[in-house]
Design an enzyme around this catalytic site. Structure first.
Site, PDB file in Angstrom:
ATOM      1  N   ARG A 147     101.235 -59.726  24.825  1.00 38.11           N
ATOM      2  CA  ARG A 147     100.238 -60.803  24.874  1.00 38.11           C
ATOM      3  C   ARG A 147     100.668 -61.996  24.035  1.00 38.11           C
ATOM      4  O   ARG A 147     100.394 -63.148  24.395  1.00 38.11           O
ATOM      5  CB  ARG A 147      98.881 -60.267  24.410  1.00 38.11           C
ATOM      6  CG  ARG A 147      98.231 -59.375  25.483  1.00 38.11           C
ATOM      7  CD  ARG A 147      97.295 -58.370  24.879  1.00 38.11           C
ATOM      8  NE  ARG A 147      96.527 -57.629  25.859  1.00 38.11           N
ATOM      9  CZ  ARG A 147      96.973 -56.533  26.503  1.00 38.11           C
ATOM     10  NH1 ARG A 147      98.192 -56.087  26.287  1.00 38.11           N
ATOM     11  NH2 ARG A 147      96.202 -55.899  27.372  1.00 38.11           N
ATOM     12  N   GLY A 177     104.292 -52.018  33.433  1.00 36.77           N
ATOM     13  CA  GLY A 177     103.061 -52.333  34.156  1.00 36.77           C
ATOM     14  C   GLY A 177     102.306 -53.483  33.494  1.00 36.77           C
ATOM     15  O   GLY A 177     101.707 -54.314  34.176  1.00 36.77           O
ATOM     16  N   ASP A 216      96.734 -43.651  26.087  1.00 35.01           N
ATOM     17  CA  ASP A 216      98.169 -43.330  26.065  1.00 35.01           C
ATOM     18  C   ASP A 216      98.492 -42.088  25.228  1.00 35.01           C
ATOM     19  O   ASP A 216      99.655 -41.711  25.091  1.00 35.01           O
ATOM     20  CB  ASP A 216      98.964 -44.536  25.529  1.00 35.01           C
ATOM     21  CG  ASP A 216      98.931 -45.685  26.524  1.00 35.01           C
ATOM     22  OD1 ASP A 216      98.782 -45.416  27.735  1.00 35.01           O
ATOM     23  OD2 ASP A 216      99.036 -46.853  26.107  1.00 35.01           O
TER      24      ASP A 216
END
Ligand code: S3P
Length: 438
Positions: free
Chosen positions: A26, A94, A324
């Site tokens: 990000r 992804g 995760d």
């Protein structure tokens, strides 16, 4: 590449883990569309984030690499990206593909996103559908379900969107596209997916984004200028999770992990372990670049032959907060007394690999008692693990979880395909060696 792990006698020491993967992506992406120079410290130099770096450069953004972990991004503002001359290769990431698709949906030019074989099998309809609704032309194989994706963006309108799954990647793609829309975009999420995009946007927009609420299930975003920022990326709690688990499992361990991100949308694994009976303390919390970071102290509980941890149930809102960490949870559960049941986690089947099937298959080879369910798994413990040859299936999180299982298994555990650890955690083996050698 093969990695070999032997049964450990006790882990101890103070360590730092590399920068957070989600926040590193990000920082690059938002830095590229902010006005001016964004400095990123403690960037994660792992394969996934380097894919984002290559893509950002291909969009005409200058990124200076001062060191492995320190970067300067010369942001060109919301409308300063350039049409790429070639396809954008997201390799196996992804996050790169889905977040970048959100930004590209707002660009009045043509771009193509692709990736490796693993990524080209992962569903993209979850972002394609809302981005089309906002007005972008997005094409992909199987009517937009699979990559490569071709995007011709621009002229977006705001939408009100109910996310069908709690996914930070989908939420972020829509939020980023929302910066380019001519009206407000409102997103309702069914559960607490990680909120790093919202936090970074809130800091960079300096209050310009109206009605921007954190920690709620309702986000609103409207186009505004983003200011550049000095970003210090906290340590990745998903990487720390392996050492936290190891310290809970190996008798006599005491491990301190410094500077770890403890954003509440990411700390589900700590909550799950505490419920299992683990001794985990979070100390010296500070806010860095809009994200909380702290020291995590873990001590193995004294044994006397009785397993110190107990089985638990994990479902509902806890699932996205530790999405995760399920392969490593399965390892811990195999050493806990009683049954651990994981439900509401069908998303695990469409991660880098089918993490339910592969985690169950590989842990069974070591002697664990684990059954698949369509949306999770059930583990009966404790079981004595015995080292043997296991396989990562090209999934970094499974490879590291198997390495931690190897610390409690009798004898030697060999992990085939361990090179994928570099997708998220370069230096994993080195830190494990440091902790095991004391
Ligand atoms: C990520 C979100 C999660 C997570 C992935 C990184 C992100 O995926 O599994 O490793 O950076 O936004 P989903 O959003 O698909 O749950």
């Amino acid at each position: 590449m093969r990695a070999m792990v032997k049964k450990a006698k006790g882990l101890s020491g103070r360590v730092k883990v590399p920068g957070d993967k989600s926040i590193s992506h990000r920082a690059l992406l938002l830095g590229a569309i902010a006005e001016g120079r964004t400095r990123i410290r403690n960037f994660l130099p792992a394969a996934d984030c380097l894919a984002t770096l290559v893509c950002v450069r291909a969009l005409g953004i200058e990124v200076e690499r001062l060191s492995e972990t320190e970067l300067i991004v010369q942001g060109q503002g919301l409308h300063g990206l350039m049409e790429p001359k070639h396809i954008l290769d997201c390799t196996g990431s992804g996050t790169t593909m889905r977040l970048l698709a959100g930004i590209l949906a707002g660009q009045p030019f043509y771009s193509v996103l692709t990736g490796n074989e693993q990524l080209r099998r992962r569903p993209m309809d979850r972002i394609v559908e809302p981005l089309r609704r906002m007005g972008a032309t997005v094409l992909g194989r199987d009517d937009g379900r699979l990559p490569p994706l071709t995007i011709l963006g621009g002229n977006l309108h705001g939408i009100e969107y109910r996310l069908p799954v709690a996914s930070a990647q989908v939420k972020s793609a829509i939020l980023l596209a929302g910066l380019y829309a001519d009206g407000p975009t409102v997103i309702h999420e069914p559960g607490p997916a990680r909120d790093h995009t919202e936090r970074m946007l809130a800091v960079m927009a300096k209050g310009q984004i109206l009605n921007f609420k954190l920690q709620t299930s309702n986000f609103r975003v409207q186009g505004s200028k983003l200011s550049s920022l000095d970003i210090v990326v906290p340590g990745d709690i998903s990487s720390a999770a392996y050492f936290i688990a190891a310290a809970c499992l190996v008798p006599g361990s005491e491990v301190v992990i410094e500077g770890v991100g403890v954003n509440p949308t990411r700390t589900g694994f700590l909550d799950a372990l505490r419920e299992m009976g683990a001794d985990i303390v979070v100390e010296n919390q500070q806010e860095v670049s809009g994200e909380p970071a702290a020291e995590v102290v873990v001590r193995a509980r004294g044994g006397h032959g009785v397993p110190p941890l107990r089985g638990i149930e994990v479902s509902g809102d806890l699932v996205p907060r530790m999405i995760d960490e399920f392969p490593i949870l399965a390892v811990v559960a195999s050493q806990a007394r009683g049954t651990t049941v994981v439900g509401d986690a069908a998303e695990l089947r469409i991660k880098e690999t089918d993490r339910i099937a592969n985690t169950a298959a590989e842990l069974r080879k070591l002697g664990a008692c684990i059954e698949e369910r369509p949306d999770g798994f059930v583990v009966e413990g404790p079981t004595r693990l015995v080292g043997t040859q296991v396989n990562s299936h090209g999934d970094h999180r499974l490879a590291m979880s198997l390495a931690i299982a190897g610390l409690v298994a009798e004898g030697e555990t060999t992990i085939e395909g361990a090179e994928c650890i570099a997708d998220s955690f370069p230096g994993f083996e080195k830190i494990l060696r440091v902790l095991s050698s004391k």
